[in-house]
Write a protein that holds these residues in place. Structure first.
Motif, mmCIF file in Angstrom:
data_model
loop_
_atom_site.group_PDB
_atom_site.id
_atom_site.type_symbol
_atom_site.label_atom_id
_atom_site.label_comp_id
_atom_site.label_asym_id
_atom_site.label_seq_id
_atom_site.Cartn_x
_atom_site.Cartn_y
_atom_site.Cartn_z
ATOM 1 N N GLU A 165 -30.117 25.849 72.224
ATOM 2 C CA GLU A 165 -29.617 24.918 73.233
ATOM 3 C C GLU A 165 -29.046 23.664 72.590
ATOM 4 O OE1 GLU A 165 -29.217 25.231 76.435
ATOM 5 O OE2 GLU A 165 -29.939 27.307 76.372
ATOM 6 N N ALA B 21 -25.245 22.331 72.868
ATOM 7 C CA ALA B 21 -24.894 20.979 73.328
ATOM 8 C C ALA B 21 -24.025 20.264 72.296
ATOM 9 C CB ALA B 21 -26.174 20.189 73.592
ATOM 10 N N ARG C 260 -20.543 21.666 72.530
ATOM 11 C CA ARG C 260 -19.810 21.160 73.696
ATOM 12 C C ARG C 260 -19.321 19.738 73.455
ATOM 13 N NH1 ARG C 260 -23.794 24.048 76.691
ATOM 14 N NH2 ARG C 260 -25.119 22.197 76.758
#
Length: 307
Positions: free
Chosen positions: A28, A32, A35
Protein backbone atom coordinates in the motif's frame (compact mmCIF):
# COMPACT_ATOMS: atom_id res chain seq x y z
CA UNK A 1 14.40 8.86 62.68
CA UNK A 2 12.74 9.16 59.25
CA UNK A 3 8.97 10.04 59.13
CA UNK A 4 8.40 9.36 55.34
CA UNK A 5 6.58 6.19 54.44
CA UNK A 6 8.46 3.78 52.18
CA UNK A 7 7.42 4.03 48.51
CA UNK A 8 6.04 0.86 47.05
CA UNK A 9 8.01 -0.78 44.30
CA UNK A 10 6.37 0.31 41.05
CA UNK A 11 7.42 -1.60 38.01
CA UNK A 12 7.24 0.47 34.78
CA UNK A 13 4.72 -0.81 32.36
CA UNK A 14 6.51 -2.31 29.44
CA UNK A 15 4.95 -1.64 26.07
CA UNK A 16 5.05 -4.32 23.50
CA UNK A 17 6.86 -3.26 20.34
CA UNK A 18 4.66 -2.51 17.36
CA UNK A 19 4.43 -5.39 14.98
CA UNK A 20 6.47 -4.94 11.81
CA UNK A 21 4.45 -3.88 8.79
CA UNK A 22 3.29 -6.79 6.80
CA UNK A 23 3.66 -7.27 3.08
CA UNK A 24 0.21 -5.77 2.53
CA UNK A 25 1.13 -2.48 4.23
CA UNK A 26 4.37 -2.24 2.27
CA UNK A 27 2.50 -2.70 -0.97
CA UNK A 28 0.00 0.00 0.00
CA UNK A 29 2.86 2.38 0.81
CA UNK A 30 4.50 1.64 -2.51
CA UNK A 31 1.23 2.26 -4.37
CA UNK A 32 0.70 5.56 -2.54
CA UNK A 33 4.24 6.63 -3.40
CA UNK A 34 3.69 5.64 -7.02
CA UNK A 35 0.46 7.67 -7.17
CA UNK A 36 2.21 10.72 -5.74
CA UNK A 37 4.99 10.38 -8.28
CA UNK A 38 2.49 10.09 -11.12
CA UNK A 39 0.58 13.19 -9.98
CA UNK A 40 3.82 15.18 -9.66
CA UNK A 41 4.91 14.15 -13.14
CA UNK A 42 1.46 14.54 -14.72
CA UNK A 43 2.10 18.06 -16.16
CA UNK A 44 5.32 16.78 -17.72
CA UNK A 45 3.57 13.74 -19.16
CA UNK A 46 0.83 15.94 -20.62
CA UNK A 47 3.39 18.30 -22.15
CA UNK A 48 5.35 15.47 -23.75
CA UNK A 49 2.18 13.83 -25.05
CA UNK A 50 0.80 17.04 -26.53
CA UNK A 51 3.91 18.67 -27.93
CA UNK A 52 6.20 15.71 -28.65
CA UNK A 53 4.41 12.40 -29.00
CA UNK A 54 1.44 13.72 -31.00
CA UNK A 55 3.50 15.66 -33.60
CA UNK A 56 5.88 12.72 -33.85
CA UNK A 57 2.97 10.36 -34.49
CA UNK A 58 1.68 12.68 -37.22
CA UNK A 59 5.12 12.70 -38.86
CA UNK A 60 5.30 8.90 -38.71
CA UNK A 61 1.83 8.57 -40.25
CA UNK A 62 2.68 11.00 -43.07
CA UNK A 63 5.86 9.07 -43.86
CA UNK A 64 3.71 6.16 -45.07
CA UNK A 65 1.29 8.35 -47.05
CA UNK A 66 1.19 8.69 -50.83
CA UNK A 67 1.04 11.59 -53.26
CA UNK A 68 -1.55 12.48 -55.84
CA UNK A 69 -0.76 13.23 -59.46
CA UNK A 70 -0.58 16.95 -58.60
CA UNK A 71 1.82 16.30 -55.72
CA UNK A 72 -0.67 16.69 -52.88
CA UNK A 73 -0.35 14.38 -49.88
CA UNK A 74 -2.98 11.65 -49.78
CA UNK A 75 -3.58 9.88 -46.47
CA UNK A 76 -4.41 6.63 -48.21
CA UNK A 77 -2.67 3.89 -50.14
CA UNK A 78 -0.09 3.51 -47.36
CA UNK A 79 3.29 2.38 -48.65
CA UNK A 80 7.05 2.41 -48.04
CA UNK A 81 7.96 4.34 -51.19
CA UNK A 82 9.39 7.28 -49.24
CA UNK A 83 11.71 5.00 -47.27
CA UNK A 84 12.96 3.26 -50.40
CA UNK A 85 14.21 6.65 -51.65
CA UNK A 86 16.73 6.88 -48.80
CA UNK A 87 19.34 5.32 -51.04
CA UNK A 88 18.99 7.92 -53.82
CA UNK A 89 22.32 9.42 -54.80
CA UNK A 90 21.20 12.94 -53.91
CA UNK A 91 20.08 11.89 -50.43
CA UNK A 92 23.31 9.97 -49.82
CA UNK A 93 25.39 12.95 -50.98
CA UNK A 94 23.58 15.35 -48.65
CA UNK A 95 23.70 12.82 -45.80
CA UNK A 96 27.45 12.34 -46.26
CA UNK A 97 27.98 16.12 -46.34
CA UNK A 98 25.91 16.52 -43.18
CA UNK A 99 27.85 13.70 -41.50
CA UNK A 100 31.33 15.06 -42.14
CA UNK A 101 30.37 18.65 -41.35
CA UNK A 102 28.72 17.57 -38.09
CA UNK A 103 31.68 15.33 -37.20
CA UNK A 104 34.21 18.06 -37.96
CA UNK A 105 32.12 20.57 -36.00
CA UNK A 106 32.12 18.23 -33.00
CA UNK A 107 35.89 17.65 -33.17
CA UNK A 108 36.66 21.37 -33.49
CA UNK A 109 34.35 22.21 -30.60
CA UNK A 110 36.05 19.52 -28.50
CA UNK A 111 39.54 20.81 -29.34
CA UNK A 112 38.57 24.35 -28.40
CA UNK A 113 36.34 23.56 -25.44
CA UNK A 114 38.44 21.01 -23.54
CA UNK A 115 41.43 23.28 -22.70
CA UNK A 116 39.05 26.12 -21.92
CA UNK A 117 36.89 23.95 -19.65
CA UNK A 118 40.00 22.69 -17.83
CA UNK A 119 41.27 26.24 -17.40
CA UNK A 120 37.83 27.36 -16.26
CA UNK A 121 37.52 24.62 -13.64
CA UNK A 122 40.89 25.45 -12.08
CA UNK A 123 40.25 29.20 -11.63
CA UNK A 124 39.17 30.87 -8.37
CA UNK A 125 35.43 31.04 -7.79
CA UNK A 126 35.06 34.70 -8.78
CA UNK A 127 37.03 34.34 -12.02
CA UNK A 128 35.13 31.15 -12.78
CA UNK A 129 31.78 32.92 -12.42
CA UNK A 130 32.86 35.70 -14.79
CA UNK A 131 34.08 33.22 -17.40
CA UNK A 132 30.87 31.20 -17.15
CA UNK A 133 28.85 34.34 -17.79
CA UNK A 134 30.99 35.06 -20.84
CA UNK A 135 30.30 31.54 -22.12
CA UNK A 136 26.55 32.00 -21.74
CA UNK A 137 26.34 35.55 -23.11
CA UNK A 138 25.59 34.32 -26.68
CA UNK A 139 22.38 32.74 -25.35
CA UNK A 140 21.11 36.20 -24.43
CA UNK A 141 20.75 37.20 -28.08
CA UNK A 142 18.80 35.66 -30.93
CA UNK A 143 20.58 32.85 -32.77
CA UNK A 144 19.22 34.06 -36.12
CA UNK A 145 20.62 37.55 -35.59
CA UNK A 146 24.02 36.17 -34.59
CA UNK A 147 24.11 33.98 -37.68
CA UNK A 148 23.30 36.96 -39.91
CA UNK A 149 26.17 38.80 -38.21
CA UNK A 150 28.50 36.06 -39.40
CA UNK A 151 27.15 36.61 -42.91
CA UNK A 152 28.51 40.15 -42.71
CA UNK A 153 31.81 39.05 -41.21
CA UNK A 154 32.39 36.36 -43.85
CA UNK A 155 31.12 38.43 -46.79
CA UNK A 156 33.21 39.69 -49.68
CA UNK A 157 33.94 42.98 -47.88
CA UNK A 158 34.09 41.37 -44.44
CA UNK A 159 37.18 41.40 -42.22
CA UNK A 160 37.92 37.69 -42.62
CA UNK A 161 37.94 37.84 -46.41
CA UNK A 162 40.11 40.96 -46.34
CA UNK A 163 42.49 39.27 -43.91
CA UNK A 164 42.87 36.35 -46.29
CA UNK A 165 43.42 38.77 -49.17
CA UNK A 166 46.26 40.50 -47.29
CA UNK A 167 48.13 37.21 -46.99
CA UNK A 168 47.59 36.44 -50.66
CA UNK A 169 44.64 34.06 -50.35
CA UNK A 170 41.85 35.11 -52.68
CA UNK A 171 39.31 32.78 -51.13
CA UNK A 172 35.58 33.14 -50.81
CA UNK A 173 34.24 32.16 -47.41
CA UNK A 174 30.55 32.98 -47.59
CA UNK A 175 28.22 30.42 -49.20
CA UNK A 176 30.76 27.62 -48.80
CA UNK A 177 30.94 24.59 -46.45
CA UNK A 178 33.71 26.45 -44.59
CA UNK A 179 31.28 29.23 -43.69
CA UNK A 180 28.75 26.64 -42.50
CA UNK A 181 31.45 24.98 -40.39
CA UNK A 182 32.47 28.30 -38.81
CA UNK A 183 28.86 29.14 -38.04
CA UNK A 184 28.15 25.74 -36.49
CA UNK A 185 31.28 25.79 -34.32
CA UNK A 186 30.39 29.27 -33.12
CA UNK A 187 26.78 28.35 -32.42
CA UNK A 188 27.31 25.07 -30.60
CA UNK A 189 30.60 25.67 -28.76
CA UNK A 190 28.85 26.50 -25.44
CA UNK A 191 27.07 23.14 -25.61
CA UNK A 192 30.48 21.45 -25.51
CA UNK A 193 32.03 23.73 -22.88
CA UNK A 194 29.35 23.38 -20.21
CA UNK A 195 29.23 19.53 -19.94
CA UNK A 196 33.04 19.41 -20.07
CA UNK A 197 33.27 21.99 -17.31
CA UNK A 198 30.82 19.98 -15.18
CA UNK A 199 32.93 16.85 -15.64
CA UNK A 200 36.36 18.42 -15.12
CA UNK A 201 35.25 20.65 -12.22
CA UNK A 202 34.39 17.65 -10.02
CA UNK A 203 37.54 15.78 -10.99
CA UNK A 204 39.73 14.83 -8.00
CA UNK A 205 42.97 16.60 -8.90
CA UNK A 206 44.83 14.74 -6.16
CA UNK A 207 44.72 11.72 -8.48
CA UNK A 208 46.68 13.69 -11.07
CA UNK A 209 49.18 14.72 -8.43
CA UNK A 210 49.50 11.09 -7.35
CA UNK A 211 50.19 10.08 -10.95
CA UNK A 212 52.90 12.74 -11.22
CA UNK A 213 54.39 11.55 -7.91
CA UNK A 214 54.65 8.11 -9.50
CA UNK A 215 56.82 9.62 -12.24
CA UNK A 216 54.10 9.87 -14.88
CA UNK A 217 54.73 12.57 -17.44
CA UNK A 218 52.19 15.33 -17.98
CA UNK A 219 50.81 13.59 -21.04
CA UNK A 220 50.64 10.22 -19.26
CA UNK A 221 48.83 11.77 -16.28
CA UNK A 222 46.33 13.37 -18.64
CA UNK A 223 45.75 10.27 -20.75
CA UNK A 224 45.58 7.79 -17.86
CA UNK A 225 43.75 9.93 -15.26
CA UNK A 226 42.21 13.17 -16.51
CA UNK A 227 40.82 11.96 -19.82
CA UNK A 228 39.03 8.81 -18.50
CA UNK A 229 37.47 10.75 -15.62
CA UNK A 230 36.27 13.53 -17.92
CA UNK A 231 35.05 11.19 -20.66
CA UNK A 232 31.35 11.38 -19.63
CA UNK A 233 31.52 15.14 -20.21
CA UNK A 234 33.19 14.56 -23.57
CA UNK A 235 30.46 12.14 -24.62
CA UNK A 236 27.64 14.40 -23.42
CA UNK A 237 29.10 17.46 -25.14
CA UNK A 238 29.77 15.54 -28.34
CA UNK A 239 26.16 14.39 -28.54
CA UNK A 240 24.83 17.85 -27.73
CA UNK A 241 26.91 19.27 -30.58
CA UNK A 242 26.69 16.48 -33.14
CA UNK A 243 22.91 15.98 -33.14
CA UNK A 244 21.88 19.61 -33.83
CA UNK A 245 24.79 20.03 -36.25
CA UNK A 246 23.72 16.97 -38.23
CA UNK A 247 20.22 18.34 -38.73
CA UNK A 248 21.13 22.04 -38.85
CA UNK A 249 18.82 24.25 -40.86
CA UNK A 250 19.36 27.95 -40.06
CA UNK A 251 23.16 28.07 -40.41
CA UNK A 252 23.39 26.25 -43.79
CA UNK A 253 20.50 28.31 -45.15
CA UNK A 254 22.13 31.65 -44.23
CA UNK A 255 25.86 30.93 -44.60
CA UNK A 256 25.87 28.04 -47.06
CA UNK A 257 25.36 27.97 -50.78
CA UNK A 258 24.01 25.51 -53.28
CA UNK A 259 26.80 23.02 -52.52
CA UNK A 260 26.34 23.29 -48.75
CA UNK A 261 22.85 21.89 -48.36
CA UNK A 262 22.50 19.74 -45.28
CA UNK A 263 19.78 17.34 -44.22
CA UNK A 264 17.89 19.93 -42.18
CA UNK A 265 17.58 22.26 -45.14
CA UNK A 266 16.72 19.39 -47.49
CA UNK A 267 13.92 18.21 -45.20
CA UNK A 268 12.53 21.72 -44.84
CA UNK A 269 12.36 22.08 -48.61
CA UNK A 270 10.14 19.00 -48.76
CA UNK A 271 7.55 20.86 -46.68
CA UNK A 272 7.87 24.55 -47.52
CA UNK A 273 9.88 24.53 -50.73
CA UNK A 274 9.09 23.72 -54.30
CA UNK A 275 9.47 19.98 -53.72
CA UNK A 276 6.28 19.75 -51.60
CA UNK A 277 6.84 16.09 -50.80
CA UNK A 278 5.57 15.70 -47.28
CA UNK A 279 5.78 11.87 -47.14
CA UNK A 280 9.43 11.90 -48.19
CA UNK A 281 10.28 14.72 -45.76
CA UNK A 282 8.54 12.82 -42.98
CA UNK A 283 10.40 9.62 -43.84
CA UNK A 284 13.73 11.48 -43.72
CA UNK A 285 12.82 12.96 -40.33
CA UNK A 286 11.85 9.58 -38.90
CA UNK A 287 15.05 7.98 -40.20
CA UNK A 288 17.23 10.68 -38.62
CA UNK A 289 15.30 10.39 -35.38
CA UNK A 290 15.91 6.64 -35.23
CA UNK A 291 19.62 7.14 -35.90
CA UNK A 292 19.82 9.74 -33.14
CA UNK A 293 18.08 7.35 -30.76
CA UNK A 294 20.75 4.74 -31.46
CA UNK A 295 23.40 7.40 -30.73
CA UNK A 296 21.70 8.19 -27.41
CA UNK A 297 21.64 4.51 -26.47
CA UNK A 298 25.33 4.26 -27.30
CA UNK A 299 25.95 7.32 -25.13
CA UNK A 300 24.28 5.78 -22.08
CA UNK A 301 26.08 2.50 -22.58
CA UNK A 302 29.38 4.34 -22.85
CA UNK A 303 28.98 5.77 -19.36
CA UNK A 304 26.93 8.89 -19.83
CA UNK A 305 24.57 7.71 -17.08
CA UNK A 306 27.34 8.45 -14.61
CA UNK A 307 27.04 12.18 -15.25
Amino acid sequence: MSTTAPTPDVQPELKEPAPPPGPGLEREAEKAESRRGFLVGLPGYAYLLLFFATPLLIVVVYSFASRSVRGATVLADWNLDSYTRMTDSLVLTIAWRSLWIATLTTLLCLLVAYPFAYYLSTRPARTRAVLLVLVMIPFWSNFLVRTYAWRVLLGTDGPFTRLLATVGLDAQLLFTPTAVLIGLVYGYLPFMILPLYAAVERLDHSLVEAARDLYASGWQAFWKVTWPLSRPGVIAGSILVFIPSFGAYVTPEILGGRGSTMLGSYIARQFIGTASDWPFGSALSVTILVLMMFAAVAYFRAGGKNL
